[in-house]
Design an enzyme around this catalytic site. Sequence first.
Site, short mmCIF file in Angstrom:
data_model
loop_
_atom_site.label_atom_id
_atom_site.label_comp_id
_atom_site.label_asym_id
_atom_site.label_seq_id
_atom_site.Cartn_x
_atom_site.Cartn_y
_atom_site.Cartn_z
N ASP A 148 25.84 22.83 -71.47
CA ASP A 148 26.88 21.92 -71.96
C ASP A 148 28.26 22.55 -71.90
O ASP A 148 29.26 21.87 -71.66
CB ASP A 148 26.62 21.54 -73.43
CG ASP A 148 25.30 20.80 -73.60
OD1 ASP A 148 24.68 20.45 -72.59
OD2 ASP A 148 24.91 20.60 -74.76
N ASP A 171 32.05 17.97 -71.03
CA ASP A 171 30.91 18.88 -71.14
C ASP A 171 30.39 19.11 -69.72
O ASP A 171 30.32 18.17 -68.91
CB ASP A 171 29.77 18.26 -71.97
CG ASP A 171 29.94 18.43 -73.47
OD1 ASP A 171 31.06 18.76 -73.92
OD2 ASP A 171 28.95 18.21 -74.20
N HIS A 218 25.87 13.34 -71.14
CA HIS A 218 25.19 14.24 -70.22
C HIS A 218 24.38 13.44 -69.20
O HIS A 218 23.63 12.54 -69.55
CB HIS A 218 24.31 15.26 -70.94
CG HIS A 218 25.11 16.08 -71.93
ND1 HIS A 218 24.55 16.82 -72.93
CD2 HIS A 218 26.46 16.26 -72.03
CE1 HIS A 218 25.51 17.42 -73.63
NE2 HIS A 218 26.69 17.09 -73.10
N ASP A 276 22.10 14.74 -67.18
CA ASP A 276 20.89 15.42 -66.72
C ASP A 276 19.59 14.91 -67.34
O ASP A 276 18.56 15.58 -67.26
CB ASP A 276 21.02 16.95 -66.85
CG ASP A 276 21.41 17.42 -68.23
OD1 ASP A 276 21.65 16.57 -69.12
OD2 ASP A 276 21.49 18.65 -68.43
N CYS A 304 19.15 21.84 -69.87
CA CYS A 304 20.15 22.07 -70.93
C CYS A 304 20.14 23.52 -71.42
O CYS A 304 21.18 24.07 -71.77
CB CYS A 304 19.85 21.20 -72.14
SG CYS A 304 19.95 19.45 -71.84
N1 ABU Z 1 21.50 16.64 -72.06
C1 ABU Z 1 20.53 15.83 -72.71
C2 ABU Z 1 20.63 14.36 -72.35
C3 ABU Z 1 19.70 13.55 -73.13
C4 ABU Z 1 19.67 12.07 -72.79
O1 ABU Z 1 20.48 11.59 -72.01
O2 ABU Z 1 18.79 11.36 -73.28
#
Ligand code: ABU
Length: 356
Positions: A111, A189, A238, A240, A340
């Site tokens: 992150d 991030d 995020h 990912d 992560c």
């Molecule tokens: N970096 C974690 C993302 C979790 C999600 O998008 O559910």
Amino acid sequence: MDITSPVRAYTEWDPLEEVIVGIVDDASFPQWHSALEPVLPHGQLETFRRHGGQPFPPEILRAADRELTEFVRILEGEGVTVRRPEAIPQRRPYSTGAWASTGMYAAMPRDSLLVVGDDIIECPMAWRSRYYENLAYRPLLKEYFHRGARWSAGPKPELSDELYDLSWTEADRGEPARLIVTEFEPTFDAADFLRCGRDIIAQKSNVTNEFGIEWLRRHLGGEYRVRVLEFNDAHPMHIDATLSLLAPGKLLVNPERVVNVPKMFRKWDILPAPAPALPDSHPLYMTSKWINMNIIMLDEKRVIVEARDDPMISALKGWGFDPIPCGFRNFNSLGGSFHCATVDVRRAGTLESYLD
Ligand code: ABU
């Protein structure tokens, strides 16, 4: 490009040589702040309001720590050099004068640090509880710099109230996601970006604004194209657990969030991720169950996958990959999985183009 730099990565799949793996020492619920509301699972809002600034349950942290030890053992057994951050106190109060907070953890280096080529970039993160998170990585950053890496940092954000839409509410059905961060200053991030050679795939989210993406675009310069995608995700934070770049021409997609595959991937094999295997009873404080997609490639074949995620293991085998199982469910509770929990410091490979 300094090819002797200890930091160098162009993709998510080139052979992994060195990686930072996070730690769970002192990991604590972030202090309550409005920026958390759009991204926490609904059932967890009250937990965070009540426990903000207190440690995560110790039994989860102990079990997550054991999982991390096993993860490190597997990585080293596969020939990868593993580095760890320094444990820093997370519940020590700090203040900028305009606001005060305590920290969260150094569990998710993905992150806070973005590696593009030989540059390791400290991200201007939007959460007050993550303001000083990068201090845990400073000994490593200094060492990498002395050994020849480039070391950069986004503009230190103010994180004043102007950065947040304090009247944020859920978007109505069918409307695009409403994001809590405004365009007051650049924030991002690293986990909202994926490396695909000369193309850097990005999304706007509840921590990454256009201003932050533009800052990164100009910082990276003409060698890279930063391409922003939008998904069917009402609470983006995020990228990912939405897209995973597994190998050249192989893209794992979250079938709920990727309704139309972006045109740039039209020549790629699109692999829909199997439904998550985690039971509803498993505590997930800060993520959806699609954390099953948050895998890490050791090269174009070897991939580390959660040990009890049988559907993902079978799917990956069927697509020609070599999954390596590792128990990680307790770590998952803290909001991430293998992608992560790591930041790729160095992958073999050169800068190429993979997309139209
Ligand atoms: N970096 C974690 C993302 C979790 C999600 O998008 O559910």
